[in-house]
Motif scaffolding. Structure first.
Motif, PDB file in Angstrom:
ATOM      1  N   GLY A  71     -27.829  -2.725  27.422  1.00 39.47           N
ATOM      2  CA  GLY A  71     -27.615  -1.081  27.486  1.00 39.47           C
ATOM      3  C   GLY A  71     -28.167  -0.475  26.273  1.00 39.47           C
ATOM      4  O   GLY A  71     -27.885   0.760  26.052  1.00 39.47           O
ATOM      5  N   ILE A  72     -29.105  -0.987  25.524  1.00 39.74           N
ATOM      6  CA  ILE A  72     -29.799  -0.389  24.575  1.00 39.74           C
ATOM      7  C   ILE A  72     -31.197   0.214  25.041  1.00 39.74           C
ATOM      8  O   ILE A  72     -32.026  -0.723  25.431  1.00 39.74           O
ATOM      9  CB  ILE A  72     -29.993  -1.177  23.419  1.00 39.74           C
ATOM     10  N   GLU A  73     -31.580   1.264  24.830  1.00 30.60           N
ATOM     11  CA  GLU A  73     -32.679   1.869  25.308  1.00 30.60           C
ATOM     12  C   GLU A  73     -33.438   2.123  24.188  1.00 30.60           C
ATOM     13  O   GLU A  73     -32.925   2.675  23.018  1.00 30.60           O
ATOM     14  CB  GLU A  73     -32.546   3.053  26.287  1.00 30.60           C
ATOM     15  N   GLY A  74     -35.055   2.082  23.901  1.00 33.96           N
ATOM     16  CA  GLY A  74     -35.755   2.699  22.971  1.00 33.96           C
ATOM     17  C   GLY A  74     -36.795   3.326  23.546  1.00 33.96           C
ATOM     18  O   GLY A  74     -37.218   3.339  24.650  1.00 33.96           O
ATOM     19  N   VAL A  75     -37.478   3.885  22.437  1.00 36.45           N
ATOM     20  CA  VAL A  75     -38.752   4.703  22.579  1.00 36.45           C
ATOM     21  C   VAL A  75     -39.895   3.889  22.022  1.00 36.45           C
ATOM     22  O   VAL A  75     -39.618   4.012  20.649  1.00 36.45           O
ATOM     23  CB  VAL A  75     -38.707   6.083  22.499  1.00 36.45           C
ATOM     24  N   GLY A  76     -41.109   3.846  22.334  1.00 37.68           N
ATOM     25  CA  GLY A  76     -41.982   3.064  21.784  1.00 37.68           C
ATOM     26  C   GLY A  76     -43.286   3.287  21.956  1.00 37.68           C
ATOM     27  O   GLY A  76     -43.481   4.171  22.610  1.00 37.68           O
ATOM     28  N   SER A  77     -44.185   2.908  20.963  1.00 35.04           N
ATOM     29  CA  SER A  77     -45.535   3.221  21.146  1.00 35.04           C
ATOM     30  C   SER A  77     -46.391   1.882  20.833  1.00 35.04           C
ATOM     31  O   SER A  77     -45.905   0.982  20.103  1.00 35.04           O
ATOM     32  CB  SER A  77     -46.002   4.257  20.436  1.00 35.04           C
ATOM     33  N   GLY A  78     -47.345   1.605  21.302  1.00 37.69           N
ATOM     34  CA  GLY A  78     -48.405   0.391  21.092  1.00 37.69           C
ATOM     35  C   GLY A  78     -49.641   0.820  20.695  1.00 37.69           C
ATOM     36  O   GLY A  78     -50.257   1.940  21.267  1.00 37.69           O
ATOM     37  N   ARG A  79     -50.289   0.143  20.001  1.00 39.61           N
ATOM     38  CA  ARG A  79     -51.835   0.522  19.738  1.00 39.61           C
ATOM     39  C   ARG A  79     -52.541  -0.819  19.841  1.00 39.61           C
ATOM     40  O   ARG A  79     -52.154  -1.812  19.066  1.00 39.61           O
ATOM     41  CB  ARG A  79     -51.765   1.030  18.392  1.00 39.61           C
ATOM     42  N   ILE A  80     -53.806  -0.826  20.151  1.00 38.35           N
ATOM     43  CA  ILE A  80     -54.732  -1.795  20.047  1.00 38.35           C
ATOM     44  C   ILE A  80     -56.016  -1.366  19.357  1.00 38.35           C
ATOM     45  O   ILE A  80     -56.675  -0.205  19.833  1.00 38.35           O
ATOM     46  CB  ILE A  80     -55.143  -2.570  21.596  1.00 38.35           C
ATOM     47  N   GLU A  81     -56.435  -2.049  18.471  1.00 38.37           N
ATOM     48  CA  GLU A  81     -57.533  -1.564  17.714  1.00 38.37           C
ATOM     49  C   GLU A  81     -58.798  -2.530  17.769  1.00 38.37           C
ATOM     50  O   GLU A  81     -58.504  -3.681  16.984  1.00 38.37           O
ATOM     51  CB  GLU A  81     -57.454  -0.989  16.123  1.00 38.37           C
ATOM     52  N   ALA A  82     -59.849  -2.295  18.048  1.00 42.46           N
ATOM     53  CA  ALA A  82     -60.926  -3.451  18.188  1.00 42.46           C
ATOM     54  C   ALA A  82     -62.104  -2.945  17.437  1.00 42.46           C
ATOM     55  O   ALA A  82     -62.715  -1.749  17.866  1.00 42.46           O
ATOM     56  CB  ALA A  82     -61.215  -3.838  19.600  1.00 42.46           C
ATOM     57  N   ASP A  83     -62.704  -3.878  16.706  1.00 43.06           N
ATOM     58  CA  ASP A  83     -63.939  -3.232  16.121  1.00 43.06           C
ATOM     59  C   ASP A  83     -65.215  -4.102  16.720  1.00 43.06           C
ATOM     60  O   ASP A  83     -64.972  -5.353  16.769  1.00 43.06           O
ATOM     61  CB  ASP A  83     -63.888  -3.433  14.763  1.00 43.06           C
ATOM     62  N   TRP A  84     -66.157  -3.502  17.248  1.00 43.02           N
ATOM     63  CA  TRP A  84     -67.333  -3.959  17.594  1.00 43.02           C
ATOM     64  C   TRP A  84     -68.515  -3.635  16.993  1.00 43.02           C
ATOM     65  O   TRP A  84     -68.778  -2.511  16.596  1.00 43.02           O
ATOM     66  CB  TRP A  84     -67.403  -3.628  19.148  1.00 43.02           C
ATOM     67  N   VAL A  85     -69.568  -4.430  17.145  1.00 46.85           N
ATOM     68  CA  VAL A  85     -70.846  -4.112  16.750  1.00 46.85           C
ATOM     69  C   VAL A  85     -71.715  -4.099  18.120  1.00 46.85           C
ATOM     70  O   VAL A  85     -71.786  -4.895  18.867  1.00 46.85           O
ATOM     71  CB  VAL A  85     -71.581  -4.950  15.660  1.00 46.85           C
TER      72      VAL A  85
END
Length: 138
Positions: free
Chosen positions: A7-21
């Motif tokens: 019964g526990i709800e949360g608010v979240g966020s996610g991030r993916i950071e990729a570095d390319w040449v």
């Protein structure tokens, strides 16, 4: 423990950071390069190699605090990518044959870069670039 079943709800966020040449081979079709401004359209292929990939997730659980997790996604991401790019630009005469070029380019990845799922994950990005243009040859 499954927080949703408790019964526990949360608010979240996610991030993916990729570095390319990335390397591109773009063809420019435009107005003649005279003394004034020259406008052009850009189109062509590109290829990229992955340098690093990091993920982070943060969930706010209200009174219980927050959870955060970070890690590497290098093993889950294919090391190469390729696609097509299109854009527009302008070149301005500075002095003699030297010109200042400014381009806005949209790149769409055609390869699936995700090694972990059956879905398709494609890269896409918008780039603003500026540089000096020098004549080559005669």
């Amino acid at each position: 423990m499954d927080l949703a079943s408790e019964g526990i709800e949360g608010v979240g966020s996610g991030r993916i950071e990729a570095d390319w040449v990335q390397a591109s081979a773009l063809v420019r079709i435009g107005t003649p390069r005279g003394r004034g401004a020259s406008f052009g359209l850009l189109l062509g292929p590109w290829a990229a190699s992955l340098l690093s990939c990091d993920t982070s997730v943060e969930v706010d659980l209200g009174e219980l605090g927050s959870l955060s997790e970070a890690g590497s996604c290098d093993a889950d991401t294919k090391p190469t990518d390729f696609g097509i790019a299109a854009g527009a630009g302008v070149e301005l005469a500075i002095s003699g044959d030297v010109r200042l070029g400014v381009d806005l380019i949209y790149s769409l990845g055609l390869a699936n870069i995700d090694d972990t799922s059956t879905g398709t994950v494609n890269t896409r990005h918008l780039a603003l670039q500026a540089g000096f243009v020098f004549p080559v040859g005669g």
